[in-house]
Design a protein around this motif. Structure first.
Motif, PDB file in Angstrom:
ATOM      1  N   VAL A  26       8.464  -5.641  -2.107  1.00 25.58           N
ATOM      2  CA  VAL A  26       8.784  -4.263  -1.736  1.00 25.58           C
ATOM      3  C   VAL A  26       7.636  -3.701  -0.912  1.00 25.58           C
ATOM      4  CG1 VAL A  26      10.258  -3.849  -3.751  1.00 25.58           C
ATOM      5  CG2 VAL A  26       7.860  -3.277  -3.869  1.00 25.58           C
ATOM      6  N   GLY A  27       7.924  -2.645  -0.173  1.00 28.03           N
ATOM      7  CA  GLY A  27       6.920  -2.025   0.678  1.00 28.03           C
ATOM      8  C   GLY A  27       6.004  -1.063  -0.052  1.00 28.03           C
ATOM      9  N   ALA A  28       6.380  -0.668  -1.253  1.00 26.78           N
ATOM     10  CA  ALA A  28       5.585   0.300  -2.011  1.00 26.78           C
ATOM     11  C   ALA A  28       4.451  -0.391  -2.762  1.00 26.78           C
ATOM     12  CB  ALA A  28       6.481   1.046  -3.002  1.00 26.78           C
ATOM     13  N   ALA A  29       3.405   0.363  -3.024  1.00 24.56           N
ATOM     14  CA  ALA A  29       2.261  -0.133  -3.778  1.00 24.56           C
ATOM     15  C   ALA A  29       2.650  -0.389  -5.241  1.00 24.56           C
ATOM     16  CB  ALA A  29       1.127   0.886  -3.714  1.00 24.56           C
ATOM     17  N   PRO A  30       1.939  -1.293  -5.913  1.00 20.81           N
ATOM     18  CA  PRO A  30       2.254  -1.571  -7.321  1.00 20.81           C
ATOM     19  C   PRO A  30       2.288  -0.316  -8.204  1.00 20.81           C
ATOM     20  CG  PRO A  30       0.729  -3.213  -6.492  1.00 20.81           C
ATOM     21  CD  PRO A  30       0.874  -2.170  -5.410  1.00 20.81           C
ATOM     22  N   ALA A  31       1.375   0.619  -7.991  1.00 28.62           N
ATOM     23  CA  ALA A  31       1.354   1.833  -8.824  1.00 28.62           C
ATOM     24  C   ALA A  31       2.620   2.659  -8.650  1.00 28.62           C
ATOM     25  CB  ALA A  31       0.122   2.679  -8.492  1.00 28.62           C
ATOM     26  N   VAL A  33       5.647   1.472  -7.705  1.00 31.50           N
ATOM     27  CA  VAL A  33       6.755   0.735  -8.333  1.00 31.50           C
ATOM     28  C   VAL A  33       6.666   0.878  -9.852  1.00 31.50           C
ATOM     29  CG1 VAL A  33       7.828  -1.533  -8.629  1.00 31.50           C
ATOM     30  CG2 VAL A  33       6.910  -0.876  -6.393  1.00 31.50           C
ATOM     31  N   TYR A  34       5.473   0.783 -10.393  1.00 31.27           N
ATOM     32  CA  TYR A  34       5.295   0.945 -11.834  1.00 31.27           C
ATOM     33  C   TYR A  34       5.827   2.297 -12.309  1.00 31.27           C
ATOM     34  CZ  TYR A  34       3.301   1.483 -16.420  1.00 31.27           C
ATOM     35  OH  TYR A  34       3.161   1.712 -17.771  1.00 31.27           O
ATOM     36  N   ARG A  35       5.502   3.352 -11.584  1.00 34.23           N
ATOM     37  CA  ARG A  35       5.987   4.686 -11.980  1.00 34.23           C
ATOM     38  C   ARG A  35       7.516   4.714 -12.021  1.00 34.23           C
ATOM     39  NH1 ARG A  35       1.467   6.241  -9.074  1.00 34.23           N
ATOM     40  NH2 ARG A  35       2.609   6.638  -7.151  1.00 34.23           N
ATOM     41  N   ALA A  36       8.173   4.072 -11.049  1.00 36.84           N
ATOM     42  CA  ALA A  36       9.643   4.036 -11.038  1.00 36.84           C
ATOM     43  C   ALA A  36      10.183   3.261 -12.238  1.00 36.84           C
ATOM     44  CB  ALA A  36      10.140   3.414  -9.737  1.00 36.84           C
ATOM     45  N   TRP A  44      16.660   4.849 -13.307  1.00 37.96           N
ATOM     46  CA  TRP A  44      17.118   3.470 -13.134  1.00 37.96           C
ATOM     47  C   TRP A  44      18.546   3.365 -12.595  1.00 37.96           C
ATOM     48  CZ3 TRP A  44      15.276  -1.524 -15.384  1.00 37.96           C
ATOM     49  CH2 TRP A  44      13.888  -1.529 -15.579  1.00 37.96           C
ATOM     50  N   PRO A  45      19.521   4.141 -13.087  1.00 42.68           N
ATOM     51  CA  PRO A  45      20.885   3.992 -12.572  1.00 42.68           C
ATOM     52  C   PRO A  45      21.006   4.258 -11.067  1.00 42.68           C
ATOM     53  CG  PRO A  45      20.920   5.203 -14.630  1.00 42.68           C
ATOM     54  CD  PRO A  45      19.477   5.086 -14.214  1.00 42.68           C
ATOM     55  N   SER A  46      20.068   4.979 -10.475  1.00 46.08           N
ATOM     56  CA  SER A  46      20.145   5.263  -9.040  1.00 46.08           C
ATOM     57  C   SER A  46      19.789   4.056  -8.187  1.00 46.08           C
ATOM     58  CB  SER A  46      19.244   6.447  -8.682  1.00 46.08           C
ATOM     59  OG  SER A  46      17.887   6.090  -8.828  1.00 46.08           O
ATOM     60  N   TRP A  47      19.143   3.068  -8.762  1.00 42.16           N
ATOM     61  CA  TRP A  47      18.784   1.883  -7.977  1.00 42.16           C
ATOM     62  C   TRP A  47      19.193   0.563  -8.615  1.00 42.16           C
ATOM     63  CZ3 TRP A  47      15.192  -1.336 -10.334  1.00 42.16           C
ATOM     64  CH2 TRP A  47      14.379  -0.766 -11.319  1.00 42.16           C
TER      65      TRP A  47
END
Length: 159
Positions: A26-31, A33-36, A44-47
């Motif tokens: 993914v293009g986002a930083a680990p921090a 993605v972790y927050r998501a 979660w249901p949105s993705w």
């Protein structure tokens, strides 16, 4: 009817009789993605299309998750390492044949973003294990689609 599963520990991710492992970048930083994953449980249901509802429980130490088709999970968070790892064990489910289930999300820097590695560690009756092996490609597609949607969601989120 919900059933209690075996209370496995984090080492089950390496010793489970059945392990499905998938990765995606993914293009986002680990921090981010972790927050998501760990802090926006209701998102979660949105993705993740397979998830119809998710909410934190036990003051954030657990989760309740519902999947398409009516499967329900009561989970305990086993690892919450910001920017690196998020893992949870299923304690109770209505899914037939499952004896133990632990999911482990690992995040590592990769270029400007990160690599997401998801491991589903499982044990269950022979028909459950057979079905999960048979469905491996579909589970992998579901994971890749979810991570793609998460990546798009994070890219369009306000900074």
């Amino acid at each position: 009817m919900a059933r209690r599963l075996h209370p496995v520990e984090l080492d089950f991710v390496d010793s489970a009789p059945l392990r499905l492992v998938f990765t995606a970048d993914v293009g986002a930083a680990p921090a981010t993605v972790y927050r998501a994953l760990a802090e926006d449980v209701e998102g979660w249901p949105s993705w993740f299309t397979a998830v119809t509802a998710a909410r934190p429980t036990a003051g954030g130490a657990g989760r309740e998750v519902r999947l398409v088709g009516g499967t329900r999970f009561q989970e305990t968070i086993m690892a919450a390492e910001p920017g690196a790892r998020y893992a949870y064990r299923v304690d109770e489910t209505n899914a037939p044949g499952v004896r133990a289930l632990l999911e482990d999300w690992r995040l590592t820097p990769a270029g400007a973003g990160c690599r997401v590695r998801w491991t589903m560690a499982a044990d269950g009756a022979a028909p459950f294990r057979f079905g999960l092996r048979l469905g491996r490609a579909a589970v992998g597609r579901s994971f890749r689609d979810a991570v793609r949607k998460l990546d798009l969601r994070l890219a369009s989120a306000p900074a």
